[in-house]
Design a protein around this motif. Structure first.
Motif: not given
Length: 762
Positions: A563, A712, A681, A695, A565
């Protein structure tokens, strides 16, 4: 590097090779390097200089005067002798590439201040000293689980850039320390001698990441356990025949099998690999044997040993890929010559500390202990107005989730949150290798690591940056109607690369800047696949959890979810996100005979929850737009997210314990309102964490319309192991891009220069 003494200054700087030693700029900017303590390996503050008590020799007498020579005769002789030398030198330099393969890679000067610059060793030492002097950390009894730089507030950075705050900002550090009375986290400013925040952590919500000391010590404790040593002996193995690996617990569900109540207890799994006759122990696992280790501060104990010995499942044979083995295995290598790439006329970028300017791009690079690398404040100069326009404020990896698909007791816990449990940057205590990991001519950025005992480690080559040609035209057309002509431009890319090795896997993260104002993120996985020993010698249909890649060796199926950001700032922080859906439209009574076509429907995404729910819809495009700015013809300016392949998400149920602490992987894309504290995340501490952190916890019914928002984005790999993945896996790459949509009034790469090949080396 050259070390020389000039006056009262001790100078250590490679640039002195090219500038005079009495240059005032050098004398003012270069500081003495702190010496090393040979025993502890720690960087220490410079000691006060001792007075020089050596006798001073008298000046030698001047030489006797000799015969004088006319000045004009000397000047003429020098000019006549120099002309042929300069001619030969000019011809040589014109025909020779400007890269010296034996030279040291260029280093980044650290003379220019920027509030987002990576901390220096001096910064790190000052911060560690502040902790110890204020009784927040004792290196003899406490464990420094994590310590890395923390960004100043975004608004403060903007104010500094605008000149509202001309002074240097405080250097903040995030600290996570285990003390005898509990685990504490906080933020300190060593430059201000200030503790910004400090509170005890509830370990029921998650454990700190694994330190290098724990990673090394837990296996040693297991190999000293009598029960475990006896289990090795059943397999005709001794402790000296194996290397054992400490692995994170993976979640709270596993406690029932081991008859252990977690209750905040810090645990590790340990499995072993056979090292005899091999340089590749990952393909020689010890079958049916593992242990659980409890960690309490600096104390370790073996809680349980799982021994499921079976004489029908032997240790797999050695399978190497070192050069000696390959030379014996393959008598005839492929006859392919290396193709060198190098900048014929020098690099095009300018680096000032962490700030980079390349063509129309401007951005900031910073190595980071947890994220690996952070790119900040990316902007692109408009080709017509020549004014910089922001694209994103920050981009970095925020979690790497790797779940394996095997329910066996030695495999069920293998669902790693590599970034939060180990730290992608913390695994880069070894430097990138020029000519192998990065081109020889690359620019390298240094990192500073702080270990669990407070030792400061400098990593000179933590991140690299280089230009490369793609051999694909940036744009091209040949016109044959009317006035015939051909016009094209070559495409050059600027790559910022970070590489981390987490156990058996190597990950390359490339952030690629292109002259057409697009940014592409490439994630490449290579290394050695994790395997299980089996009694099977040939493939059978009931091998549900992997692929038989060799007799007795099964490569276990698994996923990788990384993931990112991205604090998206399209032409400024006030943005919105719009979905674009393509639908088939049927035409009736069309006079020219067309019966169908497709059209685009757009919708503004109102809330964080709505963005989550819409992200799995097939065929949906995502565009991030400024809330009010429009192009010359009235289109809203924006950047589109483009995937290189199908968006892969986790197939595990959200209630499945390994999945519950990595719910970000259930969706390819999330959008939240900007919050300085929301950066990871899977949450700040995913190790042994319960469900729903990160998240999912950041996502609510908050509006994401015309405000500062964060994207994200998760890149997914579904890895069904194949025979060709052994003994070392060929690189596998997934990508996504940020591409301008109506952001410019014309192709932003039209101003690329015409390529001049005159004088290029063949």
């Amino acid at each position: 590097y050259q070390r020389r003494v000039h006056g009262d200054f001790r100078l250590v700087c490679p640039s002195l090779l090219f500038r005079p030693f009495n240059d005032p700029a050098i004398m003012a900017s270069v500081q003495p390097s702190p010496p090393l303590d040979d025993e502890a390996g720690r960087l220490l503050e410079p000691s006060p200089e001792l007075p020089d008590t050596r006798p001073v020799a008298a000046d030698p007498p001047p030489p006797p005067p000799g015969p004088r020579m006319p000045v004009f005769f000397l000047i003429g002789a020098v000019v006549l002798l120099s002309v042929p030398v300069f001619i030969v030198l000019a011809i040589y330099l014109r025909s020779t590439p400007t890269v010296d393969n034996n030279q040291e890679p260029p280093r980044v000067p650290s003379t220019s201040y920027h509030p987002l610059n990576a901390p220096t060793t001096k910064d790190a030492l000052l911060a560690v000293n502040y902790l110890t002097q204020n009784a927040l950390f004792n290196p003899n009894t406490d464990v420094l689980y994590a310590m890395h730089d923390q960004d100043p507030p975004k608004d403060d950075v903007f104010a500094w850039e605008a000149g509202i705050r001309a002074y240097e900002m405080p250097r903040y550090f995030y600290v996570l320390v285990g003390r005898q009375d509990g685990i504490y986290e906080g933020v300190i400013s060593a430059s201000e001698a200030l503790t910004v925040s400090w509170q005890q952590v509830n370990v029921l919500n998650g454990q700190p990441p694994i330190t290098l000391v724990e990673f090394k010590t837990a296996p040693q404790v297991v190999l000293a356990n009598d029960t475990f040593v006896s289990a090795l002996a059943k397999r005709s193995l001794a402790p000296s025949d194996v290397v054992c690996i400490a692995m994170t617990w993976g979640g709270q569900w596993h406690a029932q099998f081991w008859a252990q109540e977690l209750g905040g207890v810090r645990l590790l799994h340990v499995v072993c690999l056979v090292t005899t006759d091999t340089t590749n122990p990952w393909l020689r696992p010890v079958p049916g044997l593992s242990a659980v280790v409890q960690l309490s501060g600096t104390a370790y104990s073996v809680l349980a040993v799982s021994d499921r010995f079976s004489s029908s499942v032997p240790v797999p044979p050695a399978w190497n890929f070192d050069d000696k083995f390959l030379a014996r295995k393959f008598a005839q290598p492929q006859k392919i010559n290396r193709v060198a790439q190098y900048p014929l006329r020098g690099v095009s970028y300018v680096v000032d500390g962490g700030q980079v300017t390349w063509g129309s791009w401007h951005f900031h690079v910073r190595p980071h202990a947890r994220a690996g690398v952070i790119l900040s404040q990316a902007s692109f100069d408009d080709p017509l107005s020549l004014q910089p326009r922001s694209v994103f404020y920050q981009l970095h990896p925020s979690e790497l989730f790797v779940p394996y698909m095997n329910p066996d007791v030695d495999w069920a816990f293998r669902a790693y949150a590599d970034e939060g449990e180990y730290g992608l940057g913390s695994m880069t205590t070894t430097m990138l290798v020029p000519s192998s990991d990065c081109p020889q001519y690359s620019q390298f950025f240094a990192a500073t690591q702080i270990l669990s005992d407070g030792t400061v480690v400098a990593v000179p080559n933590a991140v690299c940056m280089f230009e490369r040609t793609t051999m694909v035209p940036l744009w091209r057309h040949v016109e044959t109607f009317g006035q015939s002509f051909h016009n094209a431009r070559s495409s050059i890319e600027l790559v910022v690369r970070f590489i981390t090795t987490v156990g058996n896997y190597d990950y390359l993260v490339d952030v690629v800047f292109k002259p057409d104002a697009s940014v592409r993120v490439d994630v490449t996985a290579t290394g050695v696949v994790e395997v299980a020993a089996t009694s099977y010698r040939t493939a059978t249909p009931d091998q549900l959890y992997g692929t038989l890649i060799a007799p007795g060796v099964v490569g276990i199926s698994h996923d990788h979810f990384l993931s990112f950001r991205i604090d998206i700032d399209v032409d400024g922080p006030e943005n919105r996100v719009v979905t674009q859906s393509v639908a088939k439209q049927t035409l009736s009574n069309n006079t020219v005979g067309r019966t169908g076509l497709w059209t685009v429907t757009e919708a503004i995404v109102p809330t964080e929850a709505a963005a989550r729910d819409a992200s799995n819809a097939s065929g949906t495009g995502w565009v991030f737009r400024h809330s009010s700015k429009k192009s010359r013809v009235g289109n809203p300016v924006g950047y589109r997210v483009v995937s290189s392949a199908e968006r892969i998400t986790s197939l595990l149920d959200s209630s499945d314990p390994p999945q519950a602490r990595a719910l970000f992987s259930c969706y390819p894309l999330w959008v939240t309102r900007f919050n300085d504290s929301e950066r990871w995340a899977a949450g700040a501490m995913p190790n042994q964490a319960p469900a729903g952190g990160g998240v999912p916890a950041y996502t609510s019914a908050d509006s994401i319309v015309d405000t500062d928002i964060v994207l994200w984005y998760t890149l997914g790999f579904r890895h069904i192991v194949r025979q060709e993945d052994a003994p070392v896996m060929p690189s596998l790459t997934q990508s996504f891009s940020l591409v301008p949509e109506n952001f410019f009034d014309t192709n932003p790469a039209l101003n690329m220069p015409v390529e001049d090949t005159a004088g290029d080396a063949d």
